[in-house]
Write a protein that holds these residues in place. Structure first.
Motif, mmCIF file in Angstrom:
data_model
loop_
_atom_site.group_PDB
_atom_site.id
_atom_site.type_symbol
_atom_site.label_atom_id
_atom_site.label_comp_id
_atom_site.label_asym_id
_atom_site.label_seq_id
_atom_site.Cartn_x
_atom_site.Cartn_y
_atom_site.Cartn_z
ATOM 1 N N VAL A 51 2.821 0.833 -10.518
ATOM 2 C CA VAL A 51 2.313 -0.182 -9.590
ATOM 3 C C VAL A 51 2.244 -1.499 -10.363
ATOM 4 O O VAL A 51 1.198 -1.905 -10.862
ATOM 5 C CB VAL A 51 0.939 0.209 -9.015
ATOM 6 C CG1 VAL A 51 0.497 -0.794 -7.957
ATOM 7 C CG2 VAL A 51 0.998 1.607 -8.401
ATOM 8 N N LYS B 276 0.840 -1.210 0.000
ATOM 9 C CA LYS B 276 0.000 0.000 0.000
ATOM 10 C C LYS B 276 0.874 1.259 0.000
ATOM 11 O O LYS B 276 0.637 2.183 -0.767
ATOM 12 C CB LYS B 276 -0.949 -0.003 1.205
ATOM 13 C CG LYS B 276 -2.046 -1.073 1.086
ATOM 14 C CD LYS B 276 -3.103 -0.874 2.157
ATOM 15 C CE LYS B 276 -3.221 -2.104 3.024
ATOM 16 N NZ LYS B 276 -4.111 -1.943 4.163
ATOM 17 N N ASP B 277 1.910 1.256 0.857
ATOM 18 C CA ASP B 277 2.824 2.414 0.917
ATOM 19 C C ASP B 277 3.530 2.629 -0.415
ATOM 20 O O ASP B 277 3.566 3.726 -0.944
ATOM 21 C CB ASP B 277 3.919 2.195 1.981
ATOM 22 C CG ASP B 277 3.353 2.269 3.387
ATOM 23 O OD1 ASP B 277 2.173 2.666 3.527
ATOM 24 O OD2 ASP B 277 4.091 1.921 4.323
ATOM 25 N N LYS B 278 4.120 1.530 -0.938
ATOM 26 C CA LYS B 278 4.945 1.671 -2.139
ATOM 27 C C LYS B 278 4.098 2.005 -3.360
ATOM 28 O O LYS B 278 4.558 2.709 -4.258
ATOM 29 C CB LYS B 278 5.769 0.406 -2.393
ATOM 30 C CG LYS B 278 6.960 0.299 -1.475
ATOM 31 C CD LYS B 278 8.018 -0.642 -2.016
ATOM 32 C CE LYS B 278 9.220 -0.708 -1.096
ATOM 33 N NZ LYS B 278 10.137 -1.806 -1.445
ATOM 34 N N SER B 279 2.874 1.509 -3.424
ATOM 35 C CA SER B 279 2.072 1.820 -4.608
ATOM 36 C C SER B 279 1.607 3.274 -4.574
ATOM 37 O O SER B 279 1.330 3.870 -5.604
ATOM 38 C CB SER B 279 0.910 0.841 -4.781
ATOM 39 O OG SER B 279 0.201 0.689 -3.596
ATOM 40 N N GLN B 280 1.577 3.854 -3.372
ATOM 41 C CA GLN B 280 1.290 5.293 -3.291
ATOM 42 C C GLN B 280 2.516 6.107 -3.722
ATOM 43 O O GLN B 280 2.400 7.068 -4.471
ATOM 44 C CB GLN B 280 0.912 5.674 -1.854
ATOM 45 C CG GLN B 280 -0.592 5.683 -1.659
ATOM 46 C CD GLN B 280 -0.976 5.976 -0.219
ATOM 47 O OE1 GLN B 280 -0.180 6.443 0.577
ATOM 48 N NE2 GLN B 280 -2.224 5.689 0.101
ATOM 49 N N LYS B 281 3.678 5.637 -3.257
ATOM 50 C CA LYS B 281 4.924 6.351 -3.559
ATOM 51 C C LYS B 281 5.282 6.276 -5.035
ATOM 52 O O LYS B 281 5.833 7.213 -5.605
ATOM 53 C CB LYS B 281 6.061 5.728 -2.733
ATOM 54 C CG LYS B 281 6.672 6.688 -1.728
ATOM 55 C CD LYS B 281 8.038 6.180 -1.311
ATOM 56 C CE LYS B 281 8.264 6.287 0.178
ATOM 57 N NZ LYS B 281 9.246 5.307 0.661
ATOM 58 N N HIS B 282 5.027 5.128 -5.651
ATOM 59 C CA HIS B 282 5.353 4.940 -7.075
ATOM 60 C C HIS B 282 4.064 4.748 -7.858
ATOM 61 O O HIS B 282 3.884 3.735 -8.541
ATOM 62 C CB HIS B 282 6.267 3.732 -7.271
ATOM 63 C CG HIS B 282 7.511 3.773 -6.438
ATOM 64 N ND1 HIS B 282 8.647 4.432 -6.836
ATOM 65 C CD2 HIS B 282 7.783 3.263 -5.214
ATOM 66 C CE1 HIS B 282 9.574 4.325 -5.900
ATOM 67 N NE2 HIS B 282 9.077 3.613 -4.892
ATOM 68 N N ALA B 283 3.174 5.724 -7.772
ATOM 69 C CA ALA B 283 1.834 5.590 -8.360
ATOM 70 C C ALA B 283 1.884 5.358 -9.869
ATOM 71 O O ALA B 283 0.965 4.779 -10.455
ATOM 72 C CB ALA B 283 1.000 6.814 -8.036
ATOM 73 N N ASP B 284 2.991 5.762 -10.515
ATOM 74 C CA ASP B 284 3.102 5.589 -11.965
ATOM 75 C C ASP B 284 3.623 4.208 -12.344
ATOM 76 O O ASP B 284 3.738 3.895 -13.522
ATOM 77 C CB ASP B 284 4.048 6.664 -12.520
ATOM 78 C CG ASP B 284 5.416 6.613 -11.830
ATOM 79 O OD1 ASP B 284 5.481 6.161 -10.651
ATOM 80 O OD2 ASP B 284 6.419 6.984 -12.458
#
Ligand code: TRP
Length: 340
Positions: A131, A121-129
């Protein structure tokens, strides 16, 4: 008779598996929190360690830097004391069973389980482009790493606890369907070692992704740089070197000094009674410099010995391949794959 059956199990050295991603910068936090424990565990356990390069491509990597980071990580862990005569130490992508087993385990891992992982959840927010499916399936690759070696214990930081729990669930599920195939691993929370916090905001964990470079110390930082960072470390206004509430900065520095020197917090408090924070921060900086000096010197030697490094990681990969292939074959046979 019963004794003959149980004795070998009791005498069997327990297997430890752990891995660290080749992130470019290994911090003092990585060293005191993880690596120094890897080194300590080598006498007591059968240790299997890896540079987790497959995990690293879940975020985009620059090819040249990535290759260098993998080699640097391998050399640095050796410099820290990972000993290829005692332990198996390899590069994850050199052992194809990891990717193979990860695919198999993906098919025994639920979408819902992976969706609940806080790191995802954290990483997909950080690297939204970006996922990607690899980011999502990251924990089943980690489960493959662990289960392939029938590990008893997995030293991990708090941030990986949820992933280990998932690995256990996957293993139990598989064993439930096909009979005993994987050993169920336990987490290993070391008794020594420190959770090293940021030097600038000691309520947060030390991380090399912190924008403020003064917040973290790299194992390979030059002595002058280390001293400068410790002199700038955030403290409090009480001017007393002791553990206490609201003294996160000082607590962190005491923790670091204790981890690098082996002194207890009480001994440190006594030693610095009546002395100012300036003195104390200099002492912590100097102790860290001395602890890291031989590591940096050994790294500088090793990184020039390309042939030696190749020999070591090839040896590690060959042994790892042999051990892990047995588990992969066993699992695939149980599923019903037709052997080649
Ligand atoms: N995911 C871990 C991390 O980022 C690294 C890792 C990969 C790992 N495979 C592992 C840790 C197996 C323990 C066991 O920190």
């Amino acid at each position: 008779m019963a004794e003959q059956i149980t004795a070998p199990e009791a005498e069997r050295k327990k297997t430890i598996f752990s891995a660290i991603q080749p992130s470019g910068t290994i911090t003092l936090g990585n060293y005191l929190g993880a690596l120094s424990n890897w080194v300590r565990l080598q006498d007591e356990y059968r240790c299997i360690y890896a540079v987790a390069d497959l995990h690293a491509i879940t975020v985009r990597q620059d090819p040249k830097a990535f290759k260098q980071n993998i080699l640097n990580a391998y050399a640095l862990f050796l410099a820290c004391g990972v000993d290829t005569d005692k332990s198996i130490f390899f590069i994850q992508s050199h052992v194809p069973t990891h990717a193979q087993m990860a695919w198999v385990l993906n098919c025994y891992t639920q979408f819902g389980e992976l969706s609940r992982m806080t790191q995802f959840k954290d990483k997909s927010q950080k690297h939204a482009d970006n996922v990607n499916a690899g980011l999502f399936a990251y924990p089943s690759l980690m489960a493959a790493d662990i289960l392939l070696y029938q590990a008893d214990l997995v030293p991990i930081g708090a941030d990986q606890k949820q992933h280990l729990e998932l690995a256990r669930n996957i293993a139990e599920r598989f064993n439930g369907v096909y009979g005993n195939t994987f050993r169920i691993p336990d987490g290993y929370i070391p008794t020594v070692g420190a959770r090293v916090m940021s030097l600038q905001d000691p309520t947060r964990k030390m991380s090399k992704s912190d924008e403020n470079v003064n917040a973290w110390v790299a194992v390979l930082d030059k002595p002058e740089v280390i001293m400068k960072k410790f002199k700038r470390a955030v403290t409090d206004s009480e001017a007393r070197v002791c553990v206490g509430e609201g003294k996160e900065g000082i607590n962190n520095l005491i923790g670091i000094l204790s981890a690098v020197t082996g002194k207890t917090a009480e001994e440190i408090t006594l030693e610095f009674e009546g002395r100012g924070y300036g003195d104390f921060k200099t002492a912590v900086g100097e102790a860290v410099v001395e602890r890291l000096r031989p590591i940096r010197e050994r790294f500088d030697e090793l990184i020039g010995e390309r042939a030696y490094l190749e020999e070591q990681y090839r040896k590690g990969a060959e042994t790892a391949q042999m051990i892990s292939q047995r588990t992969l074959d066993k699992a695939m046979k149980k599923i019903g794959f037709l052997p080649r």
